[in-house]
Design an enzyme around this catalytic site. Structure first.
Site, PDB file in Angstrom:
ATOM      1  N   HIS A  76       0.839  -1.211   0.000  1.00 47.44           N
ATOM      2  CA  HIS A  76       0.000   0.000   0.000  1.00 47.44           C
ATOM      3  C   HIS A  76       0.869   1.253   0.000  1.00 47.44           C
ATOM      4  CE1 HIS A  76       0.389   0.656   4.434  1.00 47.44           C
ATOM      5  NE2 HIS A  76       0.199  -0.636   4.570  1.00 47.44           N
ATOM      6  N   ASP A  78       0.206   4.325   1.262  1.00 43.71           N
ATOM      7  CA  ASP A  78       0.107   5.286   2.364  1.00 43.71           C
ATOM      8  C   ASP A  78       0.842   4.804   3.607  1.00 43.71           C
ATOM      9  OD1 ASP A  78      -1.897   3.246   2.512  1.00 43.71           O
ATOM     10  OD2 ASP A  78      -2.901   4.382   4.084  1.00 43.71           O
ATOM     11  N   ASP A 115       6.123   0.374   7.377  1.00 41.66           N
ATOM     12  CA  ASP A 115       4.793  -0.187   7.128  1.00 41.66           C
ATOM     13  C   ASP A 115       4.060   0.752   6.172  1.00 41.66           C
ATOM     14  OD1 ASP A 115       2.172  -1.150   7.241  1.00 41.66           O
ATOM     15  OD2 ASP A 115       1.835  -0.458   9.289  1.00 41.66           O
ATOM     16  N   GLU A 145      -4.791   2.384   2.792  1.00 44.81           N
ATOM     17  CA  GLU A 145      -4.945   1.147   3.551  1.00 44.81           C
ATOM     18  C   GLU A 145      -5.109   1.422   5.033  1.00 44.81           C
ATOM     19  OE1 GLU A 145      -3.581  -2.384   5.894  1.00 44.81           O
ATOM     20  OE2 GLU A 145      -2.750  -0.360   5.819  1.00 44.81           O
ATOM     21  N   GLU A 146      -4.356   2.383   5.539  1.00 44.20           N
ATOM     22  CA  GLU A 146      -4.325   2.621   6.977  1.00 44.20           C
ATOM     23  C   GLU A 146      -5.556   3.350   7.511  1.00 44.20           C
ATOM     24  OE1 GLU A 146      -2.250   1.152   8.637  1.00 44.20           O
ATOM     25  OE2 GLU A 146      -0.281   1.053   7.687  1.00 44.20           O
ATOM     26  N   ASP A 169       2.969  -6.885   3.492  1.00 48.63           N
ATOM     27  CA  ASP A 169       2.627  -6.031   4.627  1.00 48.63           C
ATOM     28  C   ASP A 169       2.776  -6.734   5.972  1.00 48.63           C
ATOM     29  OD1 ASP A 169       1.879  -3.648   5.753  1.00 48.63           O
ATOM     30  OD2 ASP A 169      -0.258  -3.892   5.389  1.00 48.63           O
ATOM     31  N   HIS A 457       2.834   2.191  13.486  1.00 49.52           N
ATOM     32  CA  HIS A 457       1.755   3.132  13.842  1.00 49.52           C
ATOM     33  C   HIS A 457       2.134   4.048  14.996  1.00 49.52           C
ATOM     34  CE1 HIS A 457      -1.646   0.509  11.875  1.00 49.52           C
ATOM     35  NE2 HIS A 457      -0.562   0.614  11.122  1.00 49.52           N
TER      36      HIS A 457
END
Length: 486
Positions: A76, A78, A115, A145-146, A169, A457
């Site tokens: 992904h 983002d 990530d 995605e996030e 991922d 994150h």
């Protein structure tokens, strides 16, 4: 960035340095997408941007591999935008300040974006190589995605010709993922009624900072503090006895990140000020005792602010505090089928005070639909008891494990042959996009691999350099072993 570009494997790290240099938080991937498209066209590759913004880049097979099954490598575009409170950084404008620390790559005060930037970099490095052996290749780079999996939801039948999908991922070297959790967003709207503050009060902002936070799926079982829940606990215990009146409660920034920071602005009668200060100090000491092993840097602080024009009414305040205090959070159930894996969880991610309401955004994850539905039912009952509203949105399916997956068998055997040890076959308590791809491509054979990424994150995010090399070697060897079309 020059330090990154010299790491092994150089083509991957050179791409990752470029990715770090171009801002790409969720919903702001356009600049990075345009950069990749221009590069791919310059390379003579086929590039398609679909109607939601996903990129599909296709590359012919290398000589001698034309009859192999087509593979799509998926990542992904983002990244999660999280920073420390003292860090000045605009994720829509500023590059990520990545640096090398021993065998790790980290970022200066922000999330790193390993990530899923490492996975994306690996796919692009393969597209740019004239030496790597592979069959017909497709690269799928999804958006958002996030923050909702918008890109994965938008993938349509016929866009891809591949029979095999390799998702990049995953976040632990030596583990092969064959399934993942599904999820759904839950948003409470708690009515807010206001009144003028009492006379003779002083206003303060009580802030909780210094928590580790992290991925609300991968890290949810580690017992880390949730800043929203901890401040709610303090208010439930002390608001009435200290005659505190809540002005605003705000905490967290993403539904899929464990909240590291939260603050509540409140008023306190002058006669109770010393008791409030004592209560804050005692609560800080209590949390430092309870969470010493997992949250060594937590801090509570009081800062005086201007006296507000309004505070919540006692009834509205009681409803809010009780709802926040009783709302489930964390691990709801561990899996019976996969040892050590969370089956169902809930993260109280974001609290935002608005003019007429307080909004509370949670993310429910579960490996099984019934587990997710049970938590939804619990939150529905809670909302009804509190006179609040809860809405559920953005539900996405889990990826049901297939122990007989041919590509998983290839990855498993390849790993054994390279590293002379068995990998761990896992199901991950996180929302990989594979479950969504199964709807338009039900027969596609899927697997997920990746390097070791710690604390995604959150600003402590880091990726292990050695494992990036191992992941790269495994990926290339797997591509070379993809069987012929039947």
């Amino acid at each position: 960035m020059s330090a990154l570009s010299s790491l092994y494997p150089q083509p991957l790290w050179q791409w990752f340095a470029q990715i770090c240099a171009i801002p790409h938080p969720s919903k702001h991937e356009h600049a990075l997408s345009q950069h990749i498209q221009a590069w791919a066209r310059d390379k003579g590759l086929s590039v398609l941007e679909d109607k939601v913004g996903n990129l599909i880049i296709k590359k012919p097979a290398t000589t001698g591999f034309e009859n192999r099954k087509t593979v799509v490598i998926q990542a992904h575009l983002d990244m999660v935008p999280q920073k420390n409170a003292d860090k000045v950084h605009d994720f829509t404008k500023d590059p990520i300040e990545a640096y090398v620390d021993g065998d790790w790559v980290k970022a200066n005060g922000t999330t790193l974006g390993a990530d899923n930037g490492i996975g994306m970099a690996s796919a692009l490095a393969i597209l740019g190589s004239s030496e790597i052996k592979h069959g017909p290749l497709e690269v799928l780079l999804t958006i958002d995605e996030e923050a909702g999996m918008t890109g994965a939801f938008g993938v349509e039948p016929g866009m891809l010709q591949a029979e095999i999908l390799i998702n990049t991922d995953s976040e632990q070297e030596g583990e092969i993922y064959m399934g993942c959790a599904g999820g759904v967003d839950a948003e409470f709207t708690v009515p807010a009624q206001w009144q003028a503050p009492a006379g003779g009060v002083t206003a303060f902002t009580l802030s909780l900072t210094g928590l580790k936070g992290g991925h609300s799926g991968v890290n949810i079982h580690l017992g880390r503090g949730n800043a929203n829940k901890l401040l709610a606990r303090f208010l439930a215990d002390k608001a009435a006895v200290l005659q505190l009146a809540v002005v605003a409660f705000n905490g967290g920034s993403l539904r899929n990140a464990i909240p590291r920071e939260a603050s509540v602005t409140l008023t306190v009668p002058a006669a109770k000020l010393a008791l409030l200060q004592q209560a804050v100090a005692e609560f800080e000491a209590l949390l430092q005792f309870e969470l010493a092993a997992v949250e060594p840097a937590l801090k509570l602080s009081l800062a005086e602010v201007a006296t507000p024009t309004q505070v919540l009414t006692p009834a509205a305040q009681s409803t809010l505090i009780n709802l926040l205090n009783v709302c489930p959070n964390g691990v709801m159930r561990m899996s019976d089928e996969v040892a050590g894996v969370t089956e169902t969880s809930l993260n109280m991610g974001v609290i935002t005070t608005k003019d007429n309401s307080v909004q509370v955004l949670c993310l429910i994850r579960s490996l099984i639909d019934s587990g997710r539905e049970q938590v939804q039912s619990m939150l529905g009952s809670l909302a009804q008891l509190a006179g609040a509203e809860v809405k559920f949105s953005g539900a996405y399916p889990g990826w049901k494990p297939n122990p007989d997956s041919p590509v998983m068998a290839i990855v498993n055997q390849t790993y054994k042959d390279i590293y002379h040890k068995d990998p761990v076959i896992m199901v991950i308590h996180a929302g990989l996009e594979c479950g969504l791809f199964k709807k338009p491509y039900p027969d596609m054979d899927m697997v997920s691999i990746g390097p070791t990424i710690r604390f995604p994150h959150g600003p402590d995010e880091m990726v292990n350099i050695t494992t990036v090399g191992q992941y790269w070697e495994l990926l290339l060897a797997v591509l070379e072993r993809i069987p012929a079309r039947s």
